[in-house]
Motif scaffolding. Structure first.
Motif, PDB file in Angstrom:
ATOM      1  N   LYS A 146      -2.586   0.442   4.361  1.00 58.14           N
ATOM      2  CA  LYS A 146      -3.587   0.797   5.378  1.00 58.14           C
ATOM      3  C   LYS A 146      -4.616   1.762   4.781  1.00 58.14           C
ATOM      4  O   LYS A 146      -5.804   1.679   5.070  1.00 58.14           O
ATOM      5  CB  LYS A 146      -2.828   1.456   6.544  1.00 58.14           C
ATOM      6  N   ASP A 147      -4.121   2.646   3.916  1.00 61.13           N
ATOM      7  CA  ASP A 147      -5.016   3.663   3.355  1.00 61.13           C
ATOM      8  C   ASP A 147      -5.643   3.235   2.031  1.00 61.13           C
ATOM      9  O   ASP A 147      -6.202   4.053   1.311  1.00 61.13           O
ATOM     10  CB  ASP A 147      -4.253   4.990   3.208  1.00 61.13           C
ATOM     11  N   GLY A 148      -5.503   1.961   1.691  1.00 60.86           N
ATOM     12  CA  GLY A 148      -6.266   1.451   0.553  1.00 60.86           C
ATOM     13  C   GLY A 148      -5.469   1.045  -0.664  1.00 60.86           C
ATOM     14  O   GLY A 148      -6.000   0.452  -1.600  1.00 60.86           O
ATOM     15  N   LYS A 149      -4.159   1.351  -0.692  1.00 64.61           N
ATOM     16  CA  LYS A 149      -3.378   0.968  -1.881  1.00 64.61           C
ATOM     17  C   LYS A 149      -2.739  -0.393  -1.633  1.00 64.61           C
ATOM     18  O   LYS A 149      -1.648  -0.499  -1.081  1.00 64.61           O
ATOM     19  CB  LYS A 149      -2.299   2.022  -2.147  1.00 64.61           C
ATOM     20  N   THR A 150      -3.448  -1.450  -2.013  1.00 61.01           N
ATOM     21  CA  THR A 150      -2.965  -2.801  -1.726  1.00 61.01           C
ATOM     22  C   THR A 150      -2.044  -3.278  -2.845  1.00 61.01           C
ATOM     23  O   THR A 150      -1.862  -2.592  -3.842  1.00 61.01           O
ATOM     24  CB  THR A 150      -4.141  -3.775  -1.564  1.00 61.01           C
ATOM     25  N   GLY A 151      -1.468  -4.468  -2.658  1.00 60.67           N
ATOM     26  CA  GLY A 151      -0.572  -5.032  -3.664  1.00 60.67           C
ATOM     27  C   GLY A 151       0.753  -5.438  -3.046  1.00 60.67           C
ATOM     28  O   GLY A 151       0.976  -5.241  -1.860  1.00 60.67           O
ATOM     29  N   ALA A 152       1.605  -6.006  -3.902  1.00 57.68           N
ATOM     30  CA  ALA A 152       2.858  -6.598  -3.386  1.00 57.68           C
ATOM     31  C   ALA A 152       3.849  -5.544  -2.921  1.00 57.68           C
ATOM     32  O   ALA A 152       3.837  -4.406  -3.391  1.00 57.68           O
ATOM     33  CB  ALA A 152       3.487  -7.450  -4.478  1.00 57.68           C
ATOM     34  N   TYR A 153       4.679  -5.956  -1.986  1.00 63.82           N
ATOM     35  CA  TYR A 153       5.800  -5.107  -1.554  1.00 63.82           C
ATOM     36  C   TYR A 153       7.077  -5.682  -2.119  1.00 63.82           C
ATOM     37  O   TYR A 153       7.383  -6.852  -1.910  1.00 63.82           O
ATOM     38  CB  TYR A 153       5.873  -5.101  -0.023  1.00 63.82           C
ATOM     39  N   SER A 154       7.803  -4.860  -2.869  1.00 64.98           N
ATOM     40  CA  SER A 154       9.140  -5.353  -3.208  1.00 64.98           C
ATOM     41  C   SER A 154      10.143  -4.371  -2.640  1.00 64.98           C
ATOM     42  O   SER A 154      10.130  -3.192  -2.969  1.00 64.98           O
ATOM     43  CB  SER A 154       9.317  -5.579  -4.701  1.00 64.98           C
ATOM     44  N   PRO A 155      10.962  -4.886  -1.720  1.00 64.65           N
ATOM     45  CA  PRO A 155      11.897  -4.022  -1.019  1.00 64.65           C
ATOM     46  C   PRO A 155      12.776  -3.263  -1.999  1.00 64.65           C
ATOM     47  O   PRO A 155      13.275  -3.843  -2.968  1.00 64.65           O
ATOM     48  CB  PRO A 155      12.740  -5.003  -0.203  1.00 64.65           C
ATOM     49  N   GLY A 156      12.938  -1.974  -1.755  1.00 65.35           N
ATOM     50  CA  GLY A 156      13.758  -1.168  -2.648  1.00 65.35           C
ATOM     51  C   GLY A 156      15.240  -1.448  -2.455  1.00 65.35           C
ATOM     52  O   GLY A 156      15.654  -1.974  -1.424  1.00 65.35           O
TER      53      GLY A 156
END
Ligand code: ADP
Ligand code: MG
Length: 690
Positions: free
Chosen positions: A429-439
């Motif tokens: 939301k605050d601008g840091k885009t990219g993939a999510y890999s669940p921890g």
């Protein structure tokens, strides 16, 4: 006699080894896969035919011939169009309709009979639409109701009857059932979801909603059940003093199921019955309350899963009776111990098996690392905008006693994402885009004999009405007796609308990331990872402007809120007249339930409580007589109400205030009347099988 005894002995014989032979008849009574293929091949076709729904237009006779053949081989000679009239929930046979027809022709000239079942018999039926709840959509003189096979859910056999899952509409095409709106919402989700995914660079063929419905029930001794008119008529105890033992020891949940009790054997047979019909009822365990149990199936597409759940409920009731038990499906059969829910696990998948709520799968399949965040933003935004409709979809009479009682999430709609996912979306939301890999987290047990294991970074949150649990949302507030069609209609429709709005904006040139960020900013408040049972949190969420609707009647009234009619119309799921009709049906259902409960209470006071108190020469007999007058006056006032909404509003006060007060007198009387003079089965007798 001998053979009957030996067959019982065979059933009861302890299995010495597990073998897949026990599953040989899995799916033998559902017309799909290899079973359908074998019979369709005899007609020169194959099971592939069933994959395209247009078979009803060009190949119905072929399918009908195959079905007749299969039915006869399995000892069946009747069929019914099996449908789900409008109903919020069903205690006692309320969930389906069917007229059973013989697949037989009677020849007037020769006076002979022969098997006969044609395509035209299979694909449609007609019935009287006015005798089912229709909310004013049908008058008695314009009663036609039409049944058409829903090809998304397989035809199956039970007993001597071929069940043909069907949609049920009026002569004018308005939905008279629970299934038609669900099917329309599936169309909306597919259309708008494909548009959004395409705008994100991913073009799967088709999207479906997958659901898994966990079913909680009570199993109690049938003998006691039949002596409780409240349970028999309404599904719940209208009165009854707590047993000395409730959930104090937390000793029921997942406890061993004693072979000394009939419950285990009954549950085994329920599973076997379901397996025959291809219902993958996988899990069984004890639940939190004494006498409470749960089944969970493997998930599947929503129409099939809901049809199967309804059949599971029927099988549970039927098989329980064979084992001397009564199954209670109502949400709150007993006061002061947990009630029963039906968790509705929900995800969206492609027909190629990609789950778009699974971040890693979506990233890989789409090649777009931001696609998952965009999809999640749309869903979060939908929860924020349409939380009132989610609440409406679970506003059944039985659920009124459950929600917020520290056993089910409160009537405030929020979603739990867990810290890991929340942090990811916050950064996005605050601008840091990219993939999510669940921890993941490495778990050490403090002993070398139990080796470390890797677990998800997210904990569970059972207080949230709609937590995300890694690749699926779980709607936890759904009631056990519900047909969950409306629940899923709402989830699909609200999501489809946001998918549409996102796709509209992106197709018009907007940046998908910006669209998702804006939506997250607007609806961030609906994410709540804390304890939903905590009153201070509830106040905080209410203050933040989350949807909070404590009354089921007010929740049902949301069906006709202009925002919601606009949503259903925009998504072509329900027209305004269908929304109004549905609201009336929901109110009538609520009022009818309360009326039955009040009438039971009157009879039980007059026929049991007062006589027992008189015999024992104890208890508040005159207060009880006054209570009966109060109840009668309240029922009369409900009858005099001008609209279904007004009647339901009065009914709710009667039930949650007046009847709760009167119950206290009755339960106090039970506490002082000697056991041999108390004529109603007690909580102790009903909840403890041994
Ligand atoms: P829990 O204890 O988390 O509620 P259960 O195993 O009792 O878990 O039930 C989980 C239910 O969710 C099962 O019916 C399962 O098939 C279903 N489920 C699992 N994954 C998905 C998914 N991706 N979409 C829909 N339902 C799912
Ligand atoms: Mg669950």
């Amino acid at each position: 006699m001998l053979s009957r005894l030996s067959s019982i002995a065979a059933r009861r014989a302890p299995a010495r080894f597990a073998s897949l032979a026990a599953y040989e008849d899995y799916g033998s009574t559902v017309f799909k896969g290899d079973v359908a293929d074998a019979y369709l091949k005899k007609q020169g076709s194959s099971a592939e035919l069933l994959n395209d729904p247009t078979w009803t237009e060009h190949s119905a006779d072929i399918v009908a011939a195959a079905i007749l053949d299969w039915a006869v081989d399995n000892g069946a000679d009747s069929y019914c169009h099996w449908f789900q009239p409008m109903a919020a929930s069903g205690v006692r046979h309320g969930l389906t309709g069917q007229v059973q027809n013989k697949m037989i022709e009677f020849d007037r000239v020769t006076n002979k009979i022969k098997f006969d079942f044609k395509g035209k018999d299979l694909i449609r039926g007609e019935t009287d639409g006015s005798s089912f709840p229709n909310g004013g959509l049908r008058a008695t003189h314009t009663a036609g109701g039409y049944l058409a096979h829903d090809t998304s859910s397989p035809i199956f056999l039970r007993g001597d009857i071929v069940h043909i899952p069907s949609a049920f509409v009026s002569y004018y095409g308005t939905a008279l059932d629970e299934k038609t709106p669900l099917l329309r919402s599936n169309e909306a989700l597919n259309t708008q979801g494909l548009r959004l995914l395409k705008a994100l660079g991913y073009e799967p063929k088709e999207l479906v909603a997958n659901i898994g419905l966990e079913q909680e029930i009570f199993l109690i001794p049938r003998e006691q059940y039949l002596r409780r008119m409240d349970l028999q008529m309404t599904g719940r105890t209208i009165m009854g003093k707590d047993a000395p033992r409730g959930q104090e020891m937390c000793d029921h949940y997942m406890a061993a199921m004693s072979t000394a009790q009939p419950a285990l054997e009954a549950m085994q047979e329920m599973q076997q019955e379901c397996w025959k019909m291809g219902i993958p009822l996988k899990t069984r365990h004890r639940e939190v309350a004494p006498g409470q149990y749960e089944f969970a199936p493997l998930f599947g597409t929503n129409t099939t899963q809901i049809d199967q759940n309804i059949m599971v409920m029927q099988v549970i009731e039927e098989v329980a009776a064979k084992h001397g038990l009564a199954a209670l499906l109502q949400e709150k059969p007993f006061a002061n111990i947990n009630g029963s829910g039906k968790h509705n696990n929900w995800s969206i998948g492609t027909t190629d098996g990609i789950n778009i709520l699974n971040p890693e799968q979506l990233s890989k399949a789409s090649g777009n690392d931001n696609a998952f965040a965009v999809v999640m933003s749309a869903i979060i935004s939908a929860i924020d905008t349409h939380g009132d409709l989610m609440r409406m979809s679970i506003a059944t009479p039985g659920n009124d006693f459950r929600l917020g009682a520290c056993e089910a999430p409160p009537a405030i709609t929020s979603t739990y994402l867990g810290d890991d996912m929340t942090n990811y979306l916050e950064a996005f939301k605050d601008g840091k885009t990219g993939a999510y890999s669940p921890g993941t987290k490495n778990m050490q047990m403090g002993t070398r004999y139990v080796r470390p294991i890797s677990i998800p970074a997210e904990d569970r949150n059972r207080t949230s009405p709609f937590p995300y649990g890694g690749a699926r949302f779980e709607f936890r507030a759904v009631g056990s007796a519900q047909n969950t069609s409306m629940v899923n209609t709402v989830l699909n429709t609200m999501t489809a609308q946001k998918f549409k709005h996102f796709a509209d904006a992106i197709e018009a040139g907007a940046d998908p990331i910006k669209v998702a960020q804006d939506a997250l900013n607007d609806s961030w408040k609906v994410i709540f990872n804390g304890d939903n049972y905590d009153e201070a949190n509830q106040e905080m969420l209410t203050k933040n402007g989350l949807w909070r609707i404590d009354s089921a009647v007010e929740a049902n009234h949301k069906m006709v809120d202009p925002k919601n009619i606009a949503l259903f119309e925009e998504m072509k799921v329900l027209q305004a007249d269908e929304c109004h009709a549905r609201e009336n049906v929901l109110h009538d259902h609520y009022t009818g339930t309360v009326e039955m409960e009040a009438l039971c209470m009157i009879d039980m006071i007059n026929q049991h409580v007062i006589p027992s108190c008189k015999d024992a020469e104890v208890g508040p007999v005159s207060d009880l007589a006054t209570s009966v007058d109060t109840l009668k006056a309240a029922v009369a006032a409900i009858h005099a109400a001008e609209t279904p909404y007004e009647a339901a509003t009065l009914a709710r006060v009667l039930r949650l205030e007046t009847m709760v007060d009167i119950r206290e007198f009755c339960d106090a009387a039970e506490g002082v009347v000697p056991a041999d003079l108390w004529t109603l089965p007690t909580y102790k007798e009903m909840l403890f099988l041994d």
